[in-house]
Write an enzyme that holds these catalytic residues in place. Sequence first.
Site, mmCIF file in Angstrom:
data_model
loop_
_atom_site.group_PDB
_atom_site.id
_atom_site.type_symbol
_atom_site.label_atom_id
_atom_site.label_comp_id
_atom_site.label_asym_id
_atom_site.label_seq_id
_atom_site.Cartn_x
_atom_site.Cartn_y
_atom_site.Cartn_z
ATOM 1 N N GLY A 33 10.947 -40.293 -4.812
ATOM 2 C CA GLY A 33 9.720 -40.446 -4.027
ATOM 3 C C GLY A 33 9.804 -39.508 -2.828
ATOM 4 C CB THR A 34 9.598 -35.832 -2.616
ATOM 5 O OG1 THR A 34 8.344 -35.721 -3.305
ATOM 6 C CG2 THR A 34 10.737 -35.559 -3.589
ATOM 7 C CG ASN A 35 4.764 -38.358 -1.033
ATOM 8 O OD1 ASN A 35 4.908 -37.159 -1.222
ATOM 9 N ND2 ASN A 35 3.864 -39.074 -1.676
ATOM 10 C CG ASP A 36 8.145 -43.489 1.679
ATOM 11 O OD1 ASP A 36 7.451 -43.179 2.670
ATOM 12 O OD2 ASP A 36 7.979 -44.540 1.044
ATOM 13 C CB CYS A 74 6.597 -40.111 -8.928
ATOM 14 S SG CYS A 74 7.440 -41.267 -7.829
ATOM 15 C CG HIS A 127 -14.603 -9.736 4.658
ATOM 16 N ND1 HIS A 127 -14.928 -11.033 5.008
ATOM 17 C CD2 HIS A 127 -13.298 -9.576 4.999
ATOM 18 C CE1 HIS A 127 -13.878 -11.622 5.540
ATOM 19 N NE2 HIS A 127 -12.870 -10.770 5.551
ATOM 20 N NE ARG A 129 -6.370 -4.340 -2.398
ATOM 21 C CZ ARG A 129 -6.901 -4.516 -1.190
ATOM 22 N NH1 ARG A 129 -6.117 -4.499 -0.120
ATOM 23 N NH2 ARG A 129 -8.195 -4.728 -1.047
ATOM 24 C CG MET A 163 -2.941 -7.004 9.745
ATOM 25 S SD MET A 163 -1.247 -6.621 9.272
ATOM 26 C CE MET A 163 -1.399 -6.433 7.503
ATOM 27 C CE1 TYR A 191 9.035 -38.595 -13.997
ATOM 28 C CE2 TYR A 191 10.971 -38.985 -15.363
ATOM 29 C CZ TYR A 191 10.074 -39.406 -14.388
ATOM 30 O OH TYR A 191 10.227 -40.641 -13.802
ATOM 31 N N GLY A 208 -8.476 -6.883 4.834
ATOM 32 C CA GLY A 208 -9.313 -6.972 6.024
ATOM 33 C C GLY A 208 -8.707 -7.705 7.194
ATOM 34 C CE LYS A 214 -3.788 -0.188 2.193
ATOM 35 N NZ LYS A 214 -4.835 -0.319 3.223
ATOM 36 N NE ARG A 248 4.896 -47.472 -5.628
ATOM 37 C CZ ARG A 248 4.386 -46.578 -4.751
ATOM 38 N NH1 ARG A 248 5.126 -45.562 -4.356
ATOM 39 N NH2 ARG A 248 3.161 -46.723 -4.305
ATOM 40 N NE ARG A 307 -7.602 3.198 4.721
ATOM 41 C CZ ARG A 307 -7.816 4.481 4.433
ATOM 42 N NH1 ARG A 307 -6.801 5.319 4.316
ATOM 43 N NH2 ARG A 307 -9.048 4.930 4.252
ATOM 44 C CB SER A 359 11.011 -41.892 -10.151
ATOM 45 O OG SER A 359 9.854 -41.111 -9.904
#
Length: 884
Positions: free
Chosen positions: A775-778, A840, A464, A348, A109, A860, A107, A28, A627, A98, A773
């Site tokens: 496996g970013t979860n594990d 993946c 709002h 803005r 703050m 990929y 809205g 702002k 897999r 403000r 590949s």
Amino acid sequence: MTQKKHVYFFGGKQAEGKSEMRNLLGGKGANLAEMVNIGIPVPAGFTITTEVCTGYYENNQQWPEGLEEQIREAIGKVEADMGTKFGDPKNPLLFAVRSGARVSMPGMMDTVLNLGLNDTTIKGLIDNSNDERFAFDCYRRFLQMYGDVVMGVEHDLFEEIIQARKDIHGYDLDTELEAEDWKVVVEEFKALIEKETGEGFPTDPFEQLRGSINAVFESWFNPRARRYRELNNIPHDWGTAVNVQAMVFGNMGDHPETGKGSGSGVAFTRDPATGENVFYGEYLMNAQGEDVVAGIRTPLPISTLKEDMPEVYEQLDEIRHILEDHYREMQDVEFAIQQGRLHMLQTRSGKRTATAAIRIAKEMVEEGLIDKETAILNLDPLQLDHLLHPMIDPDADAKILGRALPASPGAAVGQVVFNAKDAEDWNARDEDVILVRTETSPDDIGGMDAAEGILTTRGGMTSHAAVVARGMGTPCVAGLESATIRYDEKTITFADGTVVKEGDWITLNGTTGEVLLDKVPLIEPQVTGDLATIEEWADDFRVLSIRTNADTPHDAEVALGFGAEGIGLCRTEHMFFAADRIGIVQQMILADSVEQRQSALDKLLPIQKGDFVGIFKAMEGLPVTVRLLDPPLHEFLPHTEEDMDRLAKAMGVKANAVKEKAESLREMNPMLGHRGCRLGITFPEIYDMQVQAIFEAACDLAKDGVKVIPEVMIPLIGTVNELAILKDNALKVAKEVIDEAGVELEYHIGTMIEIPRACLMAEDIAKYADFFSFGTNDLTQMGFGFSRDDAGKFLQAYLDQGILERDPFQSLDQEGIGQLVKVAVERGKSGNSDVELGVCGEHGGDPESIRFFHDVGLDYVSCSPFRVPIARLAAAQAQLRNPR
């Protein structure tokens, strides 16, 4: 020693700041300065930097040395520019205070208007305006906002006093109250403040200013602001700037016919719901800004201003074009008209729906305002998610309960709840809800996020509810004034007499503004029109390929429609749970010998082959990564005694045999136990069957002229020897099937990299792998030592306390887990320069993670079908920001 600059003045024809200083001045403050610099009429003021806010918290909520002196100096500059004096009894300067973070938090703050009024300065305001009613209206607003925001008096207590005054006269609207009414209200407000706080309302204008500045700083950490930042991935340590600006008065009379009318409004340079290139907004005569967005009075469309005050409208429309040409982005502006004179209070980047964002980006390119690269970079990839979910079936037969404003498009089906807390509680129980409110407030942010859709009975397109819903991508119907809500009874009654209770189902069509009874059928979306054009542009820039995670032909076809370039993860365990084979899988697990196990596998083989035929056919000519079985075997067995008895009976064995087998397979920590490649090592016949099914399916299709590129992925590799043994087994089976079929087939065998040790050993592992590949979860689970299934018990506390900025299972931890990926990429390429690199895990559909994967050199990413368009856009942005 030069004192650090804490305060930046704007006003007249020159400002001390500019738009590039948004990190220091907040969005702002930077944009107010920029508007001054390009000659737009802006009331003078000054901005206190974000650094002061962060220092305020670091310094025990104390102002830094020199701040007060710089504020007083800036006030002098504002006085000179405006021709008024702060605290002067004859010609008082009043301020609006403000917030202003570096990104918009609408809205969330606190704001204080009309600051500087007391029993002395009110006389000067009356004399200068010649309007006693106006002056006391300003005074009561100031008392109400300051009492609420700074002194902590409940907002509703002030409203009760106003309502009581209206009830005396039988009035419906605040605007019907006269000067004498507001005088009484002012005195009652002051008495209320003293009663509730034990101290009188401060009369010294500078102390009022000090209290308001501190209140804005402190609102940075109020619950709704914290929640908004968490929802929008905004860091807690940014802090907010404070903008102190000379007041102009939109509530100084309602006489547009004289050309001297006053009013306030909010407008967008294009339609934020559809993206159409039309001037769009709302305003109210004889009102201050908060009246427009609060939903208390229903505002007028901006087109009406063209009739009421044509000269003001013409100037405002000209400013609209100036701002859009300057920023090269759709703008959201606030303005005030004081006795026929226009003042701009804010500009803005406008929040918009996904549909609007796509259309605006495309049309701005066609208009020559921006190039394709800028269009791609201007878009938020995550916002596309809002376009990729079901819409109301136009052929559905549904009862329409009412029509109101289409405040935020899309379809929402859910059970009605009437307050934000209930919305959050029901959502926590996995129940879809529609939040129904007279109007929403910033305190409702949690419930608005939890709701599938939002319905209000008051408020306009810039209320709002409308603005926040559009930002969230949540369908919203606003201003259904023909309906009546009774909070005490938890009901909403529609115009035709239909009463909907808490828990009843309704459907919202945020695109048309319709409210429909019960659940209405939905249809799947498609990538067409403007979105298809944007995605084609993105494809021209990106270097990352985008695959999908898909386990069925239907999922594969959906992903293809969204632009997927192959399958990066086909999970065979999902196939095993299907009704026509779970019994055979259980027979295999319960087998006492290799022969019994092989007998069951022989039954599974044609079924698995059929699965792969369907998927390979759907993905003709594209790679499909399958897999091999990953989860521990106990997951396929029944868990209750009743289900175990049923299985034993079906198999003709004793119940104890099933129970004993299940018990023998139970593990203390199954995610680190007998799963993944460890199954292939101990039960090689399982993996052999799956590989045979894969290659028989591929060879059969190849004979029919269908090009198939199967990729066999061996999961959970931690040592080179595991991969060496299992790859050799797979190659033998593949060769046998291909030789027997007499076809030529391109195929690849690789591994998932999901164990930290594998990242460190990647150079050696790559010598046996055609592809990695991640496996970013594990990998996240093992790298952090967090259990995915249990982390929810403490992760929120970690986020609240700033230990982690984001949930590492949703957005990749680039500092830690990301470094494991980077090490594996570098070492893997060192061991095998041709190794293909992909990801993946769930992170493959997260834009921030995609940017990281691009930067470290992956080939990929693979994600769920509905995330494919998001990944295509995010990959293009990654290349534009960091070409490779």
